[in-house]
Design an enzyme around this catalytic site. Structure first.
Site, PDB file in Angstrom:
ATOM      1  CB  CYS A  13      -4.825  -2.271   3.828  1.00 19.36           C
ATOM      2  SG  CYS A  13      -4.128  -2.438   5.499  1.00 19.36           S
TER       3      CYS A  13
ATOM      4  CE  LYS B 272      -7.262   1.002   3.224  1.00 19.80           C
ATOM      5  NZ  LYS B 272      -6.116   1.478   4.046  1.00 19.80           N
TER       6      LYS B 272
ATOM      7  CD  GLU C 189      -2.796   0.804   2.633  1.00 22.19           C
ATOM      8  OE1 GLU C 189      -2.462  -0.047   3.479  1.00 22.19           O
ATOM      9  OE2 GLU C 189      -3.834   1.485   2.725  1.00 22.19           O
TER      10      GLU C 189
END
Lengths: 598, 598
Positions: free
Chosen positions: A162, A126, A44
């Site tokens: 994540c 994300k 990330e």
């Protein structure tokens, strides 16, 4: 079943160092290519470092990140690496921008890009922003609303970033039921017991999605956070097939047998749980069968080794990434500064560690002999600067006694350290532990000074455990234990008045740490703590000490988080706060209780 | 049209002081009742104080807030005030709890309760959580999903909590088109130019909803924030009909003619924009006609008076709510410490202000005469403690020169202040301004020490403006101007070496503040700033100074926010941060630039 060789680049980028980070990724892809990888996954925000916090609001920084990722794609192709699919985290922005009141300025997005054939072929932002604990992503980012499936050598590959993996319910992970592999770029900071939870989560998500899963994490320190790596791969049954070491960069390469893509041609774009799904074919042809190599499956570290590793990496990266070469710390001969000294030697080499002993009229003999023994065992340099002449000069100028006089000595020591720091460029380390920080048992602008505080999230009882573990580890390696036994054995004292012991002011540390765990980390009330068996008056006293020390913690230097709730961005309490945990109703005057002077 | 006398309780609660805050609300309702009010509205989170930050996660605190609001309802009825509708902010929790990963522990909600007839008759939780600037409400609260309409004396009254009014789109405000009055409890902190925006917003929402609007704000200081009050009422055409003063508690009472409720009996509950609407009839009978009284319409303060008011209230409440009585500050004779001294006298009375002059060998004569002149004009006490003997003692012990020697002097002064603080219980004030804080032009653990920093959000050029304004204000009131003219006129100097001037290290402050406004407050890039007309080398230098001083700002004490972006929770940047604004591409070594020693 098609084969795929996947390389996970567990790297240590620096926040803001776009050029250096890009170079690090390029080198990682070169290594992966040399090992025959077909797909390389970076963590990330690998291009920008992570977390970038309010740098997200700086349009020039977003532009620079976008430029860097495009330049990286071109550079990879120029180096003959354009036929490897590279997935890397970076910073982008939503287009069109989101204009809702209070929405993050410039609509920045925590994104991943897929680089192939010299171009950014697709991107995904994300979906679930991390906004608890030390995460403030709803402040900084606009969530994504697309899922990008890429077809690599005949295998459909999906991406989850994540937190997207941690959230239950409809997610990219669930959608990946149709993909053969789910790749998960992470910036997941260390805390105790977290690595077990990560493996358990990855296995569960793989089984849910009937899909292999490759989890790649950052490694290295960034202010309060230490990313511990431990990247891993599980197969579609949730079995661990590869795992990288913790706390060190590693290129984890693994061969996977994966199901062939069910849709050889791109199906029409469609919606899934409110997310738009796009499919990009990089290379539809499965690879010819090749020989599989065994992947690394690193053993996870035991608990104390893991904590110690986090402390070493946190300190090393804070020092190096901020351009320092050496550190300075006051050595009292006590267990806290001794442990910090050993951590510093392990992180930076003893030649880069300067200990300063500042004996006063109340210092015991062993405080100097123990400091000297530490120096001789580790090789760190020890300077001695007695403080009596400075103390006398202040006493001539200002009438002080009691606590004010004790604090005066601690502050004079700090002025000496800061003078040496300014003169010679050492970063000063603060040696306070979490128990002290919790109850305010320290002198602000005295022992609390420093640029970094290596053990600020380590309770006193854990300080002793780590000291014993480090000595045992030395014996295991056939080395001399660095920490003098007398330092471990003696009762803790600040040595600011004759015969002073910590237990004059505080309960024994094993008892204190148990209460603090309940009050600080679990948010338990006074009645709950008493029901657990703690003394009522002691519970009220400890809770009040914690609440009243908030102003000191605000001015304390940063240090590595190792617990589920550190003092720092993980626990944000008002300084002005009349709430006190009590067993009975508070008196009406509760609003204006006296804060103890610093 | 039914009449209604509405009282807005612009009060100053203390975070955590539930008993004291409840008593304050009770007293407010008693006063309102004495003035014949039928509906009393208190601000957001009036029972708990605001913002409570992570106190929201403490179940015992949520329980205590729920208990307090119920007890208040009973107490009001016991005092014969049960027939007045009281709307107050408090802390509650969502039921059933929200169990999503990372959702705030215990599902706390920023709520308002309607108290009537000895009970909490209905409640509503904030829909739009404030999560930008200094607000972290998504971290701390679960959003509400209900709208409560209450019928008071034949008038339908709707509620919107602070941010619910600011957000565009479907909201309680829009729904209130069917209500006769929209009441808005707020915890809206001060910043420059905000009060105009509030009135404009309230007028627009009233016109949109064709509905009168009563906006009640907190007043008083809480750590970094100052709530400025300025509660107001607009009619359904958006015209201002009442406004309270800024920075002082006030009970604002206003008579309104409002449309009769269209639904005399409760209609079935229904949905609106995803929110469940409930209707509670407290008293369906319109009041007999009564004689209207004129409401206060306070004039808003001019800009500098407003800023100065915020600084005074911020300091006063930090000192008092934390249980201090007196403050101590180093008086150099310079403009910063002089302005802070005057603010302290205005906030606490000169008898509670101790100035300490610490002349060194480099201090000029005017630094002492100007400090003495300030003391004589204001009545604050001035102590003089020369530092030469302490400086000599340190010079004997540690070899220092240059910057290290300059910082040594500043730190010796700080040790003197802290000794006096510890001995006598004064809170130490840090006197740094925003320009210094931005570029790191201060000595950490030296002039930067303190429990509170009154002008940390005030740029240097505004420091001068405020000083001139304060002197002019004194003349206007027929008093002696408190600030010596020589202090305003002389060029700024830290006096840490012979003949030192700030302009040796920094550009002139008017130029510096313009660049800082662009870089810090507007996030402008180096090329944009150069396009504005600033020198390229200077822009790069200033931006780099700002970035590299982050570690100093982290350890700086809190102080009142007056700008749109203060240093503190309003601007969260990493310390470890290699990003530098540049006009050309950075060299590859950019990742490891040297941080200047503190």
């Amino acid at each position: 079943m098609p084969q795929l060789r996947v390389a996970l680049g567990q790297i240590n980028p620096t926040v803001g160092a776009l050029e250096a980070n890009s170079a690090l990724i390029l080198g990682t892809v070169e290594s992966a290519a040399a090992q025959g990888a077909h797909l390389v996954v970076l963590p990330e925000m690998a291009i920008t470092g992570y977390p970038i916090e309010d740098l997200a609001f700086r349009p020039s920084f977003v532009d620079a990140s976008r430029t860097a990722v495009t330049a990286l794609a071109e550079r990879l192709a120029a180096e003959g690496l354009g036929d490897i699919a590279v997935v890397t985290g970076y910073l982008d922005r939503a287009e069109p921008p989101v204009t809702r009141v209070g929405s993050p300025k410039g609509s920045p997005q925590n994104s991943v890009a897929v680089l192939y054939g010299g171009q950014v072929v697709t991107r995904q932002a994300k979906h679930h922003l991390w906004n608890y604990g030390v995460g403030d992503e709803i402040r900084n980012f606009v969530p994504g609303d697309t899922i990008s499936i890429i077809q690599v050598r005949g295998v459909d590959v999906a991406i989850a970033i994540c937190e997207d993996l941690w959230q239950e319910g409809p997610s990219a992970a669930a959608d990946a039921a149709e993909a053969g592999l789910l790749i998960v770029p992470n910036g997941s900071p260390y805390e105790r017991d977290k690595s077990d939870r990560r493996l358990e989560l990855c296995s569960r998500r793989a089984r849910d999605g009937v899909c292999a899963l490759a989890y790649v994490n950052l490694v290295g320190g960034q202010d309060e956070l230490v990313f511990d790596g431990g990247s891993l791969v599980v197969d579609a049954e949730g079995q661990l097939v590869a795992r990288a070491r913790q706390f060190e960069p590693e290129l984890l390469v693994v061969d996977l047998d994966l199901p062939a893509a069910t849709a050889p041609m791109p199906p029409p774009d469609r919606e899934f749980a409110g997310l738009k799904v796009t499919r990009t074919i990089l290379d539809p042809e499965p690879l010819p069968t090749y020989e599989v190599e065994a992947a690394n499956i690193a053993e996870p570290s035991a608990d104390l080794a893991e904590v110690y590793g986090a402390l070493v990496v946190g300190l090393r990266d804070y020092v190096r990434k901020n351009g320092f070469e050496s550190v300075l710390l006051g050595l009292s001969g006590g267990i806290d500064s001794t442990l910090v000294g050993v951590i510093a030697c392990d992180a930076l080499g003893a030649a880069n560690v300067l200990g300063v002993s500042n004996p006063s009229e109340w210092s015991t003999g062993h405080s100097q002999t123990d400091a000297a023994a530490l120096a001789s065992r580790t090789g760190l340099r020890l300077d001695t600067v007695p403080i009596a002449p400075m103390v006398d000069a202040f006493r001539e100028a200002v009438d002080v006694d009691g606590l004010a006089e004790e604090n005066l000595q601690a502050r004079i020591r700090a002025v000496v350290w800061m003078a040496l720091s300014n003169q010679h460029g050492h970063l000063v380390l603060a040696c306070g532990n979490k128990s002290e920080l919790a109850v305010g048992y320290s002198t602000i602008y005295g022992d609390a000074v420093g640029g970094y505080a290596p053990i600020k999230d380590v309770p006193k009882t854990l300080v002793w455990e780590l000291a014993r573990w480090r000595n045992a580890e030395a014996l295991r390696r056939g080395e001399q234990p660095p920490i003098p036994e007398t330092t471990i054995a003696k009762p803790p004292s600040a040595e600011l008045r004759p015969g002073q012991l910590d237990t004059d002011s505080l309960p024994p540390y094993d008892l204190l740490d148990d209460i603090l765990d309940g009050y600080v980390e679990q948010d338990r009330s006074a009645p709950e703590l008493v029901a657990q068996g703690f003394d009522a008056a002691l519970v009220e006293k400890v809770a009040a000490l914690v609440d009243r020390a908030e102003y000191k913690r605000r001015q304390y230097p940063p240090g590595p988080k190792i617990s589920a709730r550190n003092f720092g961005r993980d626990r944000r309490l008002p300084i002005t706060n009349a709430w006190r945990e009590r067993l009975v109703e508070p008196p009406p005057s509760a609003a204006h209780e006296r804060m103890p002077p610093p």
